[in-house]
Motif scaffolding. Structure first.
Motif, PDB file in Angstrom:
ATOM      1  N   ASP A   1       0.870  -1.176   0.000  1.00 58.98           N
ATOM      2  CA  ASP A   1       0.000   0.000   0.000  1.00 58.98           C
ATOM      3  C   ASP A   1       0.906   1.225   0.000  1.00 58.98           C
ATOM      4  OD1 ASP A   1      -2.152   1.703   0.178  1.00 58.98           O
ATOM      5  OD2 ASP A   1      -2.306   1.518   2.360  1.00 58.98           O
ATOM      6  N   ALA A   2       1.539   1.478  -1.126  1.00 59.53           N
ATOM      7  CA  ALA A   2       2.540   2.544  -1.192  1.00 59.53           C
ATOM      8  C   ALA A   2       2.595   3.109  -2.604  1.00 59.53           C
ATOM      9  CB  ALA A   2       3.916   1.989  -0.807  1.00 59.53           C
ATOM     10  N   CYS A   3       3.131   4.306  -2.700  1.00 57.33           N
ATOM     11  CA  CYS A   3       3.354   4.885  -4.026  1.00 57.33           C
ATOM     12  C   CYS A   3       4.795   5.348  -4.143  1.00 57.33           C
ATOM     13  CB  CYS A   3       2.391   6.042  -4.303  1.00 57.33           C
ATOM     14  SG  CYS A   3       2.724   7.533  -3.370  1.00 57.33           S
TER      15      CYS A   3
ATOM     16  N   ALA B   1      -4.040   3.284  -4.185  1.00 61.84           N
ATOM     17  CA  ALA B   1      -5.125   2.305  -4.333  1.00 61.84           C
ATOM     18  C   ALA B   1      -5.210   1.730  -5.738  1.00 61.84           C
ATOM     19  CB  ALA B   1      -6.453   2.951  -3.935  1.00 61.84           C
ATOM     20  N   GLY B   2      -4.393   2.230  -6.667  1.00 60.45           N
ATOM     21  CA  GLY B   2      -4.361   1.613  -7.987  1.00 60.45           C
ATOM     22  C   GLY B   2      -5.050   2.376  -9.096  1.00 60.45           C
ATOM     23  N   SER B   3      -5.335   3.663  -8.852  1.00 64.93           N
ATOM     24  CA  SER B   3      -6.029   4.417  -9.903  1.00 64.93           C
ATOM     25  C   SER B   3      -5.088   4.893 -11.002  1.00 64.93           C
ATOM     26  CB  SER B   3      -6.759   5.610  -9.276  1.00 64.93           C
ATOM     27  OG  SER B   3      -5.822   6.506  -8.715  1.00 64.93           O
ATOM     28  N   GLY B   4      -3.787   4.646 -10.837  1.00 66.97           N
ATOM     29  CA  GLY B   4      -2.829   5.051 -11.872  1.00 66.97           C
ATOM     30  C   GLY B   4      -2.133   6.353 -11.517  1.00 66.97           C
ATOM     31  N   PRO B   5      -1.198   6.762 -12.369  1.00 65.10           N
ATOM     32  CA  PRO B   5      -0.348   7.906 -12.039  1.00 65.10           C
ATOM     33  C   PRO B   5      -1.073   9.252 -12.126  1.00 65.10           C
ATOM     34  CG  PRO B   5       0.082   7.167 -14.265  1.00 65.10           C
ATOM     35  CD  PRO B   5      -0.888   6.182 -13.682  1.00 65.10           C
ATOM     36  N   ALA B   6      -0.447  10.262 -11.553  1.00 61.25           N
ATOM     37  CA  ALA B   6      -0.935  11.640 -11.671  1.00 61.25           C
ATOM     38  C   ALA B   6       0.283  12.554 -11.805  1.00 61.25           C
ATOM     39  CB  ALA B   6      -1.767  12.029 -10.448  1.00 61.25           C
ATOM     40  N   VAL B   7       0.040  13.726 -12.337  1.00 64.68           N
ATOM     41  CA  VAL B   7       1.103  14.730 -12.468  1.00 64.68           C
ATOM     42  C   VAL B   7       0.724  15.960 -11.655  1.00 64.68           C
ATOM     43  CG1 VAL B   7       2.304  16.314 -14.018  1.00 64.68           C
ATOM     44  CG2 VAL B   7       1.752  14.009 -14.800  1.00 64.68           C
ATOM     45  N   LEU B   8       1.615  16.396 -10.784  1.00 66.94           N
ATOM     46  CA  LEU B   8       1.460  17.694 -10.132  1.00 66.94           C
ATOM     47  C   LEU B   8       2.543  18.602 -10.684  1.00 66.94           C
ATOM     48  CD1 LEU B   8       0.831  16.741  -6.370  1.00 66.94           C
ATOM     49  CD2 LEU B   8      -0.859  17.221  -8.165  1.00 66.94           C
TER      50      LEU B   8
ATOM     51  N   TRP C   1       0.442   0.835 -17.523  1.00 70.36           N
ATOM     52  CA  TRP C   1       0.376  -0.206 -16.480  1.00 70.36           C
ATOM     53  C   TRP C   1      -0.302   0.264 -15.200  1.00 70.36           C
ATOM     54  CZ3 TRP C   1       6.016  -2.647 -16.621  1.00 70.36           C
ATOM     55  CH2 TRP C   1       6.198  -3.283 -17.855  1.00 70.36           C
ATOM     56  N   LYS C   2      -0.829   1.488 -15.226  1.00 69.26           N
ATOM     57  CA  LYS C   2      -1.496   2.057 -14.039  1.00 69.26           C
ATOM     58  C   LYS C   2      -0.643   1.897 -12.792  1.00 69.26           C
ATOM     59  CE  LYS C   2      -6.277   2.462 -14.538  1.00 69.26           C
ATOM     60  NZ  LYS C   2      -7.575   2.121 -14.007  1.00 69.26           N
ATOM     61  N   LEU C   3       0.574   2.315 -12.890  1.00 73.04           N
ATOM     62  CA  LEU C   3       1.497   2.159 -11.762  1.00 73.04           C
ATOM     63  C   LEU C   3       1.244   3.221 -10.688  1.00 73.04           C
ATOM     64  CD1 LEU C   3       4.838   1.297 -13.594  1.00 73.04           C
ATOM     65  CD2 LEU C   3       3.245  -0.251 -12.438  1.00 73.04           C
ATOM     66  N   PRO C   4       1.503   2.882  -9.435  1.00 69.92           N
ATOM     67  CA  PRO C   4       1.316   3.848  -8.346  1.00 69.92           C
ATOM     68  C   PRO C   4       2.454   4.870  -8.314  1.00 69.92           C
ATOM     69  CG  PRO C   4       2.142   1.786  -7.436  1.00 69.92           C
ATOM     70  CD  PRO C   4       1.925   1.558  -8.927  1.00 69.92           C
ATOM     71  N   LEU C   5       2.399   5.810  -9.237  1.00 72.87           N
ATOM     72  CA  LEU C   5       3.501   6.752  -9.420  1.00 72.87           C
ATOM     73  C   LEU C   5       2.974   8.179  -9.511  1.00 72.87           C
ATOM     74  CD1 LEU C   5       6.480   7.376  -9.999  1.00 72.87           C
ATOM     75  CD2 LEU C   5       6.112   6.722 -12.366  1.00 72.87           C
ATOM     76  N   LEU C   6       3.518   9.041  -8.687  1.00 71.13           N
ATOM     77  CA  LEU C   6       3.186  10.461  -8.741  1.00 71.13           C
ATOM     78  C   LEU C   6       4.344  11.208  -9.388  1.00 71.13           C
ATOM     79  CD1 LEU C   6       1.452  12.948  -7.998  1.00 71.13           C
ATOM     80  CD2 LEU C   6       2.559  12.931  -5.737  1.00 71.13           C
ATOM     81  N   PHE C   7       4.059  11.898 -10.472  1.00 75.98           N
ATOM     82  CA  PHE C   7       5.063  12.731 -11.132  1.00 75.98           C
ATOM     83  C   PHE C   7       4.968  14.132 -10.548  1.00 75.98           C
ATOM     84  CE2 PHE C   7       4.010   9.525 -14.401  1.00 75.98           C
ATOM     85  CZ  PHE C   7       5.273   9.132 -14.831  1.00 75.98           C
TER      86      PHE C   7
END
Lengths: 337, 324
Positions: A153-155, A242-249, A180-186
């Motif tokens: 449960d980590a990103c 939770a698996g919703s895929g990456p996001a960009v801030l 791949w909907k990876l738990p990654l925050l850009f």
């Protein structure tokens, strides 16, 4: 003639109205101050010749590090940049290990082998600053893959500057993370400058449009307002885990110092640098705190405590040992020592 | 005894490693649905699931960096790069990240990843699908490099590489994928850094690795008919390489020839020759000879490529030269 970059956009209109309590904001303020004082001290140590090599200060950008990290836990991992002191300290790297490394001591967390551009603390998920522009994105991509594959449960968070946006690796990593909907925050720290050249002379696109191309949610954030950054991170991190895929801030921020310490910034309009004071992350947070009823004494106490912590860490670092060459040589491979 | 093909040995090693350790994952272009461009991962998706056998887009730089980050975060990735020529695109991840992470982070991190990639010509694949670039990787502190020469070593070295806590580059010669050999049960895991004597001899030592071992043995066969006894030492590991084994063999035969398919200039053979000239000088009764490819790109035409590749006849000439 110096070129003036566009003024970064102001506060994220989508930031929630609630925000942190006064105590919580004061804690964030202390972290901002810790990064600031540590880096200001590094600046003087560098000009005095006590810190070898190249250092790149993030003065003016502290709210991005502190704000993002406020939404992360120890299980979350980050990959940083050459301008990574703030990321390391905000993620929890102890000041003693930090200063010992910057002063090239054996007690440094990297045993005096990495220095400023490679500060890392694996115990808090800080996977390293990086001397190669854009490389951290693929490291964070792999860390995100590990989190997903191992069911954590980590990103993972990839920090990068606007200067990295012209690297091909950004495209490859955004494509893969979205695919791949990876738990990654850009997290893009857009300070308007890539080394000595303004962003306007380096990029023909906007990050918002690039993110949209991959179907990745993009949010523009006032990167100098720690409350706005923290709110933006808190809004996306749980979903990413939770698996919703990456996001960009995209955090619009300000590089007050040169690309590296010793850079006289002759390519910049002095008025532009002077104007940055109005957007100082510490000033913005102090004003918020004042609005919430904090008085000058609160801020002075925080400043004194931070100052003392930095000086104590520096004293410890100065008393450290020089790294041993034979030990370093024996440590190129695991278990060779 | 059962017959084992080289490519099947690679497949077995991957399967056995995945069975033994749930953190082992395969990453690469066409490794999953297609089972690998050369069939190395055939059947593994069906057996271990697509979460552990990952087809990637054609993004060598990103997938190599991803392997590094994954290895730093608890996985043991085995990355396949379809042709060694394409490793030009993974150099930052391998050289600046994987190789240095352990050292530059003061021992906090290790990068237990494997880069598997085929090198070598002979298939008419031309200048960008045939190169032997192992010397580049062997030159980088922090990387290990191995190059198996037969099915048993393909299994044994790949298992060792996956178990290793540091990044290992496993180089397989494409021309060997169809090679068959008889093995008894599962081949043993081989230690990285140890050479083996493939053929004992007394008059000259030929050091080789990968497909060049076959060339060296063919040359030894030819010379045996003329009464010359040639020892063939198979390096198996290029970084670290078995300096003690080479010196021991040289000390018995007093003549040294090094053979590889890679370009001769600035190659693995140059390093071995230089070291032996330093530490084995008193043992030498003739010049150290190198046999490698000429200083030109790998050509496409069969006639040109045949002339380009090191041959048994070339090795015979080199042995005769050092025995003059």
């Amino acid at each position: 003639m110096a070129i003036r970059p566009p003024i970064p956009d102001a506060a994220d209109p989508a930031a929630p109205a609630g925000g942190p309590s006064r105590e919580a904001l004061l804690a964030l303020y202390r972290k901002l101050l810790t990064v600031r004082r540590a880096e200001e001290r590094l600046g003087t140590l560098f000009s005095d010749g006590e810190v070898p090599g190249f250092i790149h200060l993030s003065i003016g950008q502290e709210a991005v590090s502190v704000g993002i990290m406020s939404a992360l836990g120890d299980a979350d991992t980050i990959a940083s940049t050459h301008r990574g002191h703030g990321h390391a300290i905000a993620k929890g790297m102890p000041l003693e290990g930090f200063f010992s490394e910057l002063l090239a001591r054996d007690e440094g967390l990297c045993r005096g082998r990495g220095g400023s551009m490679h500060v890392a603390d694996m115990s808090v998920g800080m996977l390293g600053a990086n001397g190669i522009v854009g490389a951290g994105l693929s490291i964070a991509l792999g860390s995100a893959l590990a989190h997903k594959t191992l069911g954590r449960d980590a990103c993972a968070v990839a920090f990068f500057g606007d200067g990295a946006l012209a690297e091909g690796l950004v495209h490859e990593c955004m494509n893969l993370a979205a695919l791949w909907k990876l738990p990654l925050l850009f997290v893009c720290e857009n300070n308007g400058w890539g080394e000595f050249l303004p962003t306007s002379k380096q990029l023909s696109f906007r990050l918002a449009d690039l993110a949209a191309t991959y179907g990745i949610a993009h949010r523009l954030v006032d990167g100098n307002d720690v409350v706005a950054v923290a709110a933006a991170a808190e809004a996306v991190v749980p979903g990413i885990r939770a698996g919703s895929g990456p996001a960009v801030l995209e955090c619009m921020t300000t590089r007050v110092r040169g690309h590296f310490e010793g850079d006289a910034q002759k390519y910049r309009d002095p008025d532009e640098i002077e104007a940055l004071a109005a957007r100082d992350p510490l000033r913005i947070s102090a004003e918020r705190l004042a609005g919430m009823g904090s008085n000058d004494a609160d801020l002075s106490l925080a400043a004194e405590e931070v100052e003392a912590a930095v000086e104590t860490a520096l004293t410890v670092a100065r008393s450290g040992r020089a790294p041993d060459f034979a030990a370093a040589l024996a440590d190129v491979y695991t278990g060779a020592a | 005894m059962t017959e084992l093909r080289y490519i099947r040995a690679v497949n077995m090693a991957l399967a056995d490693a995945m069975e033994a350790d749930p953190t082992v994952v395969l990453i690469g272009e066409d490794v999953s649905e297609a089972g690998g461009a050369f069939g190395a991962s055939r059947g593994l998706r069906e057996r271990f699931g697509e979460a552990r056998v990952l087809d990637t887009p054609i993004s060598e730089g990103a997938i190599a960096g991803m392997a590094v980050g994954a290895a730093m975060s608890g996985l043991r990735p085995v990355l396949e790069i379809m042709f060694m020529d394409f490793t030009t695109l993974v150099m930052d991840a391998m050289v600046n990240q994987a190789a240095k992470a352990r050292f530059m982070f003061g021992g906090q991190a290790s990068v237990p990843m494997v880069l598997r990639t085929p090198h070598g010509g002979g298939l008419g694949a031309g200048p960008q699908h045939s190169q032997c670039l192992e010397a580049w990787f062997a030159h980088v502190p922090g990387l290990k490099v191995v190059c198996p020469s037969d099915p048993a070593s393909a299994y044994g070295l790949l298992r060792a590489a996956i178990d290793d806590p540091d990044p290992v580059v496993v180089i397989e010669n494409k021309a060997l994928y169809a090679m068959k050999a008889d093995v008894e049960g599962t081949p043993p895991v081989l230690p990285i850094g140890k050479a083996v004597i493939r053929r004992a001899g007394t008059d000259a030592t030929v050091v080789a690795y990968g497909a060049a071992v076959r060339t060296a043995i063919a040359a030894a066969d030819t010379l045996a008919e003329r009464g010359v006894s040639v020892e063939v030492l198979d390096l198996l590991s290029l970084q670290p390489w078995d300096e003690a084994a080479v010196l021991a063999s040289l000390s018995r035969t007093h003549r040294l020839v090094i053979v590889h398919e890679a370009v001769e200039a600035f190659g693995i053979g140059a390093e071995i020759a230089a070291r032996m000239a330093q530490i084995g000088f008193d043992e030498l009764d003739g010049p150290i000879m190198r046999v490698g490819a000429p200083f030109m790109p790998v050509p496409f035409s069969k006639g040109l490529e045949d002339a380009y590749l090191p041959s048994a006849a070339g090795v015979v000439r080199a042995i005769e030269k050092t025995m003059e």
